[in-house]
Design a protein around this motif. Structure first.
Motif, mmCIF file in Angstrom:
data_model
loop_
_atom_site.group_PDB
_atom_site.id
_atom_site.type_symbol
_atom_site.label_atom_id
_atom_site.label_comp_id
_atom_site.label_asym_id
_atom_site.label_seq_id
_atom_site.Cartn_x
_atom_site.Cartn_y
_atom_site.Cartn_z
ATOM 1 N N ARG A 51 0.778 -1.229 0.032
ATOM 2 C CA ARG A 51 0.053 0.084 0.034
ATOM 3 C C ARG A 51 0.858 1.352 0.074
ATOM 4 N N TYR A 98 -6.827 8.589 10.439
ATOM 5 C CA TYR A 98 -7.790 7.315 10.521
ATOM 6 C C TYR A 98 -7.817 6.695 9.067
ATOM 7 N N LYS A 113 -5.901 7.478 6.383
ATOM 8 C CA LYS A 113 -4.689 6.980 5.889
ATOM 9 C C LYS A 113 -4.124 5.582 6.558
ATOM 10 N N ASN A 114 -4.308 5.613 7.890
ATOM 11 C CA ASN A 114 -3.863 4.325 8.540
ATOM 12 C C ASN A 114 -4.837 3.171 8.532
ATOM 13 N N LYS A 115 -6.167 3.397 8.825
ATOM 14 C CA LYS A 115 -7.053 2.273 8.769
ATOM 15 C C LYS A 115 -7.967 2.023 7.483
ATOM 16 N N GLU A 116 -8.007 3.182 6.751
ATOM 17 C CA GLU A 116 -8.825 2.864 5.471
ATOM 18 C C GLU A 116 -7.603 2.938 4.508
ATOM 19 N N ASN A 117 -6.711 2.837 4.456
ATOM 20 C CA ASN A 117 -5.527 2.683 3.552
ATOM 21 C C ASN A 117 -5.712 3.838 2.478
ATOM 22 N N ASN A 155 -1.364 14.628 8.376
ATOM 23 C CA ASN A 155 -2.108 13.781 7.481
ATOM 24 C C ASN A 155 -2.815 14.193 6.445
#
Lengths: 253, 301
Positions: free
Chosen positions: A21, B204, B206-210, B240
């Motif tokens: 990713r 969120y 960026k990190n969780k929903e990519n 972010n």
């Protein structure tokens, strides 16, 4: 065996998608503003949706309601347009109070200069001109305010270099009140006053905090824009034009 | 992440003939270009300004903007159309039709996401709710507490949009309504810090929903002398957010502003003035290794 390796491949692929990713990387950004002018031919489908709406508006907007002797504009501390609109608010509010036998307190009016969004042109005045001056749907409201808060109000507009007011005379010196009279009388902090203004300002717009908790608040059922249009129509019926009324109600000493 | 990569690598080594390319994620791939078209503070300027207008003679107009957007769509594969608020108020079109025509035309132009500005409340929150229901596109905001508002079920905190291989998160930042909007008109909306709320949500996404890229539609304003939060401050104090499309201050930015954020990365800010006299355009190019990886994988079969 073939099936098994396919399953592994699928698992592997899903894992890789996730593992990689981070590999979508921002390479470059470029930006500009594109001018929307007559070099761009209008989209005919959108234009045809707009047409009937425009025709309906034009029909009502182009109606001539009266005449102005000169262009009336607005500026601090007092100006032709801010005085004109404040006086209209004062007159409409008084008319309402008299009709309701509630004309019991001295009254002043307030129209914020920032809320007047265009000038009144010289000559013919159309409905459109008034919509441009007053695009908002603000209503006239009559507030009952303590003398102490009325004093605070004049203190505040002395720091902002004036406002559109009616019914009072104010002299400002070094951003402070030098003198103030209401309908010719000295301000009395021990009595109540009426203050007519827009619901926008009464509800906290432009930081007039001293008027946001009035003793009483009465909407008079009239938008400021309607009041302006009706006033100019009344002048016109009496063969009168809008004239400048700079009368020194706010002076800077 | 590393241990996961090693794990994958080990499986790959043991599994099949795919070992030549599978461990590497660094293969140079093809590029993906995203074209962002955006507006702010259009203020119901459906028609161009009059030909004798002192500042913007014969400029603006929805029908021309629609043509421009269509033209870009013909040449670009990945187009996003966004608005940063104050769609409403400023011409009789709004007084007469309450924003319905504006929203319907934005539907026709294929707007993807918008946020709300302070003037969206000018006819009251109930009327705004009606107009949001007409929109084919979502309205996003993350720093208004809407628990007590009828807008709660009608607004979204964010919208994720996939364009090619690029996953984009779009969030909305709203200005403090106190002093700007009659409380009777906006109802009970709690204002939270846009920097905190915005960065937390962007993190969120960026990190969780990519998400690969975060766009903030902001109606905060470009820059203030006082202590009001502005877009510059948001850019400087977040980690972010990649792009801020601003509004409220009617600022024409002939060049986008580049600000360094808390992590030392660039944040781009753009704003298009007002009244739709200019359409903002940003072309953002992403290098795309993931796609290449998939091609490599397919070649193994």
């Amino acid at each position: 065996m073939i099936l098994k390796s396919k399953v592994i491949y699928i698992l592997l692929w899903s894992a890789l998608m996730f593992g990689c990713r981070q590999n979508i990387e921002l390479k470059s950004t470029s930006g500009k503003l594109v001018l929307v002018d007559s070099s761009i031919a209008a989209d005919s489908a959108v234009a045809s949706v707009i047409s009937p709406f425009r025709e309906e508006i034009d029909k009502q907007m182009s109606r001539i309601i009266g005449f102005s002797e000169a262009e009336q504009d607005s500026y601090y501390p007092e100006s032709p347009l801010s005085n004109f609109v404040s006086d209209i608010i004062q007159e409409r509010a008084l008319r309402y109070l008299k009709a309701n036998n509630a004309d019991t307190l001295p009254m002043i009016s307030l129209m914020n200069i920032k809320g007047l969004r265009a000038n009144l042109p010289e000559g013919e005045v159309t409905v459109r001109d008034i919509f441009e001056i007053m695009p908002f749907e603000n209503q006239i409201v009559v507030l009952t305010i303590s003398g102490t808060n009325i004093k605070a109000f004049f203190d505040y507009i002395s720091t902002t270099n004036g406002e559109g007011i009616s019914g009072a005379q104010l002299v400002i010196k070094n951003d402070k009140v030098k003198s103030v009279t209401i309908n010719g009388d000295v301000l009395d902090v021990n009595r109540n006053y009426y203050l007519a203004t827009s619901d926008y300002l009464a509800n906290g717009g432009d930081y007039f905090s001293m008027i946001t908790n009035p003793i009483q608040s009465q909407l008079i059922g009239c938008k400021i824009r309607e009041a302006i249009i009706e006033h100019i129509e009344e002048l016109n019926q009496n063969n009168l034009k809008v004239v400048s009324n700079i009368d020194g109600r706010i002076k800077i000493d | 992440m590393n241990s996961r990569r090693n794990f994958i690598k080990n499986i790959a080594l043991g599994a099949a003939a795919g070992t030549l390319v599978l461990p590497s994620c660094k293969v140079k791939g093809s590029d993906t270009k995203i074209t962002i078209l955006h507006t702010n503070d259009v203020h119901s300027h459906i028609d161009p300004f009059p030909k004798d207008h002192s500042s913007y003679p014969n400029q603006g107009g929805f029908a021309r903007r629609a043509a421009l957007i269509k033209q870009v769509r013909r040449t670009e594969e990945h187009v996003l159309v966004l608005d940063s608020g104050d769609i409403f108020q400023g011409t009789p079109y709004f007084n007469f039709y309450k924003g319905e025509l504006d929203i319907k035309l934005m539907n026709a132009m294929g707007y993807d996401v918008a946020t709300i500005g302070n003037h969206e409340f000018d006819n009251g929150v109930e009327e705004l709710a009606k107009q949001i229901k007409i929109a084919d596109f979502p309205f996003v905001n993350c720093n208004y507490g809407l628990e007590q508002s009828i807008l709660k079920p009608l607004m979204q905190a964010y919208k994720i949009i996939q364009k090619g291989v690029v996953k984009i998160g779009v969030i909305g930042l709203g200005i403090e309504l106190y002093g700007l909007v009659d409380p009777n008109k906006c109802g009970d909306i709690k204002y939270n810090c846009p920097i905190k709320s915005g960065d937390a949500l962007a993190g969120y996404l960026k990190n969780k929903e990519n998400c690969d890229y975060i766009i903030a539609l902001s109606h905060l304003g470009y820059q203030y002398k006082g202590d009001k939060v502005d877009d510059i401050e948001v850019a400087q104090n977040t980690e972010n957010i990649n792009l801020i499309l601003g509004g409220h201050t009617h600022t024409f930015l002939d060049q986008p502003t580049i600000i360094t954020n808390k992590q030392g990365n660039d944040v781009v800010i753009n704003q298009t003035g007002w009244a739709g006299v200019k359409l903002g355009r940003l072309d953002i190019v992403f290098s795309d290794d993931k796609k290449d990886q998939r091609l490599a994988y397919n070649s193994q079969l």
